[in-house]
Enzyme design. Sequence first.
Site, PDB file in Angstrom:
ATOM      1  N   ASP A  82       0.856  -1.183   0.000  1.00 15.54           N
ATOM      2  CA  ASP A  82       0.000   0.000   0.000  1.00 15.54           C
ATOM      3  C   ASP A  82       0.891   1.233   0.000  1.00 15.54           C
ATOM      4  O   ASP A  82       1.778   1.373   0.861  1.00 15.54           O
ATOM      5  CB  ASP A  82      -0.901   0.016   1.235  1.00 15.54           C
ATOM      6  CG  ASP A  82      -1.939  -1.093   1.211  1.00 15.54           C
ATOM      7  OD1 ASP A  82      -2.042  -1.800   0.193  1.00 15.54           O
ATOM      8  OD2 ASP A  82      -2.646  -1.257   2.226  1.00 15.54           O
ATOM      9  N   ASP A 117     -15.186  -3.068  -0.737  1.00 11.74           N
ATOM     10  CA  ASP A 117     -14.722  -2.850   0.627  1.00 11.74           C
ATOM     11  C   ASP A 117     -15.939  -2.505   1.473  1.00 11.74           C
ATOM     12  O   ASP A 117     -16.710  -1.610   1.108  1.00 11.74           O
ATOM     13  CB  ASP A 117     -13.713  -1.705   0.674  1.00 11.74           C
ATOM     14  CG  ASP A 117     -12.612  -1.869  -0.377  1.00 11.74           C
ATOM     15  OD1 ASP A 117     -12.176  -3.011  -0.578  1.00 11.74           O
ATOM     16  OD2 ASP A 117     -12.217  -0.857  -0.981  1.00 11.74           O
TER      17      ASP A 117
END
EC number: 5.3.1.16
Length: 261
Positions: A15, A136
């Site tokens: 990330d 998500d």
Amino acid sequence: MPYTSAFLEVIPAIDLLQGRAVRLYQGDYAQAEQVADDPIQQAEAWAAQGAPRLHVVDLDGAKSGDPVNLPIIERIVRSLAIPVQVGGGIRSLERARQLLDLGVDRVIVGTLAVEDPDTLEAMTQAFPGRVWVGIDARQGQVATRGWLSTTPLRAPELVQRVQAQGAAGIIYTDISRDGTLAGPNLEQLRQILAVSQVPVIASGGIGSLTDLLALLSLPRLTGAILGKALYSGAISLQEALRAVGPGRWQDLPPETGSLWA
């Protein structure tokens, strides 16, 4: 009895936030923790350890709505022989094309799938098999815009919608589990898998080999994304690959039979 996957694709995550490789806790940007000094070197290390694929998220892009870390992503892609999938801020056909032209194997869209389904459909038609949707969710409700907004849309409903629009696969992340090592949300994953007709990859909360073996028992699940578990040393990539990857040596423990329910 539904079939189980013969193996899972074990995918390390990188990330990117302000050019650094970080991990978040439950999607909280204020709790970003740097996990590697150099994202490119870390990507190369995962590939050298046998990763079949790399998962890269541009967290700055997810917040801003447009990819920010493109130079780093390009360097990662060009330095690896394994496929790289990228998400974060991809909200136009042009951005998807740009990333694919850089050598990215798959683009992952999230907010776009909720807010602009027409563009999603155009994207899947333009790049068949290469557009995945990242779903998500918090308590089953879909979150968008870098996890900063929560919608009333339920995750299984979005699965049905995007697969009809040509999505090649789904990456499901339970935000409340992300970065916690508390285990994946198996019940929510079952709901996703019950309606999905495309491959599904699980993300969020995986913290042990037992968690991976539990995921292996779920029908139609094809992969698992690992972040904090790898960076904290809770699991080594080699252990994960031996446990659930191709040629795995470890059988499912008897107690996972309850996961069929």
